[in-house]
Scaffold this motif. Structure first.
Motif, PDB file in Angstrom:
ATOM      1  N   LEU A 236       0.812  -1.222   0.000  1.00 57.31           N
ATOM      2  CA  LEU A 236       0.000   0.000   0.000  1.00 57.31           C
ATOM      3  C   LEU A 236       0.842   1.267   0.000  1.00 57.31           C
ATOM      4  CD1 LEU A 236      -2.463  -1.093   2.867  1.00 57.31           C
ATOM      5  CD2 LEU A 236      -2.871  -1.273   0.402  1.00 57.31           C
ATOM      6  N   LEU A 237       2.126   1.117   0.277  1.00 53.58           N
ATOM      7  CA  LEU A 237       2.959   2.298   0.490  1.00 53.58           C
ATOM      8  C   LEU A 237       3.755   2.701  -0.753  1.00 53.58           C
ATOM      9  CD1 LEU A 237       2.116   1.839   3.419  1.00 53.58           C
ATOM     10  CD2 LEU A 237       4.444   2.354   4.108  1.00 53.58           C
ATOM     11  N   GLU A 238       3.276   2.281  -1.920  1.00 56.11           N
ATOM     12  CA  GLU A 238       4.053   2.529  -3.129  1.00 56.11           C
ATOM     13  C   GLU A 238       4.324   4.016  -3.373  1.00 56.11           C
ATOM     14  OE1 GLU A 238       3.074   0.643  -7.214  1.00 56.11           O
ATOM     15  OE2 GLU A 238       3.490  -0.918  -5.725  1.00 56.11           O
ATOM     16  N   GLU A 239       3.323   4.840  -3.060  1.00 54.73           N
ATOM     17  CA  GLU A 239       3.477   6.274  -3.344  1.00 54.73           C
ATOM     18  C   GLU A 239       4.167   7.029  -2.214  1.00 54.73           C
ATOM     19  OE1 GLU A 239       2.767   7.731  -6.220  1.00 54.73           O
ATOM     20  OE2 GLU A 239       2.291   5.714  -6.937  1.00 54.73           O
ATOM     21  N   VAL A 240       4.473   6.305  -1.140  1.00 56.89           N
ATOM     22  CA  VAL A 240       5.136   6.941  -0.010  1.00 56.89           C
ATOM     23  C   VAL A 240       6.620   7.087  -0.331  1.00 56.89           C
ATOM     24  CG1 VAL A 240       5.818   6.537   2.401  1.00 56.89           C
ATOM     25  CG2 VAL A 240       3.437   6.200   1.672  1.00 56.89           C
TER      26      VAL A 240
END
Lengths: 333, 333, 333, 333
Positions: C173-177
């Motif tokens: 879920l943290l790809e864009e982080v």
């Protein structure tokens, strides 16, 4: 003061506790909410023995509503106390550097360091004559001869002198000393605190190795309630599990103490870290944290001293970072 | 003693350090392996200032090979020291219960408690006359009058008495006292330690709130090197982050101290926990851990005292768990 | 590595220990001096289980000569590592401010704060979506919706975003982080460390509540040995007995870590103190101590927010002290 | 919950805080006495973020009146919870010994130790397959092969087995395991706690290295509120400044936890002290303190193993002190 009682407390026990507290001259109000009983104490709770109250079978927790320290409390004395040592001031807007060797070792050592730290901007000379040492076999300081040399350095440089007192019986010897240091190990030596309260000289009170800030303030309260308000508090590191530094310098002590109390607060990064290499950055940090000053050991590094007179260099190091400290001070005006 | 040097240390710095250490009368050997330099110190390293050595720029870590304590060291004195207080013995196979109130408060209080604890099996009576208190406004003990009442209790019961000394100047008043307690806050009051070394009486030395076991032994070394080997060590809890107990009782101190040192080791679960309800289980635990005795506050619970004379009940509680302690002792013979 | 043996060690025991250590592929040399035996270990001692060695009956103390961390060690990598997060750099001469709310709570909240902290000079936005909470009943963060709002704030302001990972399964879920935070409670969650090592993103690694600096470096070593050198270390306070602050901010960690390791070191004074009023002075202190940056919670103070929109004022407070931080930075150039 | 406000709090600030708290569904009552304002919160205060409340500018201190843990609270569940592991029971009047090696190393090792500890009276076998290690270069356990060997030992001896879980993804592999250990470093890995709550197996929850007892109970609350009440709490030592032991075993945790909570409480003296020589006395002390059991590492001492098969002797040592533990138990019936 509020005491939350255990849910197992019987009405008889609560009644008995209430009567006992009232005997001490306090007003007691009790409440019950959601099955929990509370007791509120109103009056001079400074005399209540919190630990005794807390240890009672029916008592769960005790919370103080007002601080146990009165005279050092900023609440009742909002303006900063200024402490005067010779012609130097500590507190308020003043920033003071106290510097010197750990122990006085010789005339040339103390004179040389005193001149160097004065030149670099220090306005109080520190130096130990009576040294509290963990080992009975370690050097315990030069004693009276050390005091004589410190006084000589004072005459030569004009710097007021600060030295540690470890024993009530040394007090008469310290007449020429301008500021008396109570070391970390004696912060809760209440008998010593009572005596220095009477002597009238400015006191540098160091935080104990594992003392809370409230305990430090209670020790200051001993001195102030004994009639002496010329007290400077000193953070010097607390004991933790970290082993890379000798102690953990607690710089948040600076703003916390300044908000609770009206006395000057300085920082000793030398004892606080135990490593000369960490002193400059921690002294700068203390300055930026708003400390009223720093207390630094200017090392008389014996190893270097033997080969290349590096002692002077260490004084140079102090001189260099004293400049940086002034720059940080100016940036924050 | 081994000093590991930083990899940035130059040969000149190592040479200078070596020469300085040799000046102190030590033999120095240096090694280099895998790019790291070590210095081994041989001789009387007791005088070496480890903290100074450690603070040096080129020194990474310092490890002691031999302990800094000599006279209290079991290595050089394998058999247990037995301490005699009145007709009571501490150490070796003896198990001793010291009991009494925190503070002496009145004649009837101390006499009543003294008789009860004697009956329950305690062989030394404790009671505070001079109380070191965090707050200057708290009750500081009955002083000389407290000593007089303790002595009265001794006459009535035949129990030897133990009380705390907080100030060198009180020493002449303690002539009739059988055992002098040095409290946790004074464990590193070296001036007091030097004085009690000279007085010849048995000393009960409590561990400081944040003292390591090695520091406790160094404080005992002060007393023993001053000529007094009648020392009993007392674990009484150290300060940690846990808030449900006043201190954290460190029972592993019992076997650790017993392996390092030949002096008796007792435990004070009253101060160690701060809650009467925890005392019995911790006293039993101390017994099972092999302690040479326990020191317990027999509460003169004022809240209960007012309504139902519960004080006697507390003496009953002591009597009950003293029996249980004896059972544990017997089980482990 | 040097093991000092107990004086009770027999030649047979020493011989057996030596053979066992040699089996592990180490060269072993033993010495005896003044009746004490030492064993020196040469070779790859990183694999030696120090705690096992220390727990052995014949072993007194174990001292490492070389640090157990290799890849994060400045000794083998003298130049500073620069970590890139979006277009922001951490480490070397860069000074970076990371700011934002503790938890993402709503679109307007995060956008408003993001714009304010950007204006004040912050170059990375922080905000929690998954919150590790002591109580199972407390708000655990907005989760995925919080991530979406963070990403929105990133689009609006252009600030790279940093958020905490608490579970391996959240990683996709943290790809864009832009930067993944490993919180204090997970600093020794080695399974999580192994995973984030593989993800390739910059990692903000916070010191555990009671971790030593060496342990923090060992956790960084996990990440770096797993192939990811984009690591920023963060001091955030350690647990001590002091109760006036939530934790004790250990600012000496800054120079100590910087001397031992080549990674950037920042400070979080918000968690370190637990009181907004202490944040400015501790942030300034961290700056003066030489930190590579600070991480600050810009409070969305609900109490004030309801009555007078004080949230903006808090952003103003941040803006004001960000200026002061820049002044301290300039003074120390 | 009671919040004492700072004397600088304005009526508007108090009003705003009150409204915000009422928004959270709480009843708020405010009092003023001697110039100090207090706020009392009534209702489900379990959801209140104490740290947020405490960090507010106008708040001085916050005191909980009721504990934040509900399901593990003895107040609401007075009778002891009994946990069943295989045919073994923990809690109530049962006393349980869990024993085995730190890590599973080979078939012969685990079988041999399992048989020996069974014979000595242990009723659960422990052994690590997944080992959380400070260093990425240290042996991380045998993994699945270790689990297979543990299961073999279970088949041979009939002892139920207990092993540590370090990662949610390992859970499917632990089907044959009878009790899952959550190690000290994962006590606040809330994601792991939520998962093991769902698995339904008995959980051994170890106290974190610097966790308060209340935090340990909150972690148990995570598991219990997730639907699993088969929880055993384990004291295993906390981190302090003392260096002679690896940790400081906090035995007062036993009676404190037993009074606050209805779950079984056991003690691990092996990790708690870090020295085999201290294990017997601390295990006896834990027994006398009223622990529901102990968890002991039966060392597979490699040094001794090589020369004289001392491993068996260590099993003998366990056998010997298991007898002594039984004697202490009997003495205290």
């Amino acid at each position: 003061m509020i005491a939350v009682l255990k849910h197992t407390a019987t009405p008889e026990q609560i009644e008995a506790l209430t009567r006992w507290l009232e005997h001490s001259g306090l007003h007691v109000r009790s409440y019950t909410a959601n099955g929990t009983s509370l007791i509120g104490l109103i009056g001079d709770t400074g005399k209540v023995d919190v630990e005794l109250l807390q240890s009672m079978e029916i008592v769960d927790t005790v919370t103080r509503v007002s601080e146990p320290f009165k005279q050092v409390n900023r609440k009742f004395h909002p303006e900063d106390t200024i402490v005067q040592v010779g012609s130097t001031f500590l507190g308020g807007d003043h920033f003071t550097m106290i510097a010197g060797p750990c122990s006085v070792e010789s005339e040339s050592q103390i004179i040389q360091i005193a001149m160097a730290v004065k030149q670099a901007g220090a306005t109080i000379l520190r130096g130990g004559a009576f040294k509290p040492r963990t080992s009975p076999y370690a050097f315990q300081g030069m004693g009276q001869e050390g005091l004589r040399l410190l006084q000589l350095a004072k005459e030569v440089t004009g710097l007021p002198i600060c030295t540690e007192l470890t024993n009530i019986q040394q007090l008469p010897l310290l007449e020429e000393v301008d500021m008396i240091q109570i070391g970390a190990r004696n912060m809760q030596n209440y008998e010593l605190l009572k005596e220095v309260a009477r002597c009238g000289k400015p006191i540098l009170l160091k935080r104990g190795l594992s003392s809370t800030l409230e305990e430090l303030l209670m020790s200051a309260e001993y001195i102030m309630s004994g009639g002496n308000n010329q007290i400077v508090l000193c953070e010097r590191g607390i004991r933790t599990f970290e082993t890379r530094t000798r102690n953990t310098l607690d710089l948040s002590a600076v703003p916390v103490l300044q908000s609770l109390c009206h006395l000057p607060v300085i920082v000793d990064p030398s004892h606080g870290t135990g490593h000369a290499a960490l002193v400059p950055s921690m002294a700068l940090a203390a300055t930026a944290a708003g400390a009223h000053g720093i207390m630094v050991e200017v090392h008389n590094d014996p190893a270097k001293a033997l080969c290349d007179g590096a002692q002077a260099l260490t004084c140079d190091e102090f001189s260099y970072f004293a400049q940086r400290i002034r720059k940080v001070r100016e940036a924050l005006l």
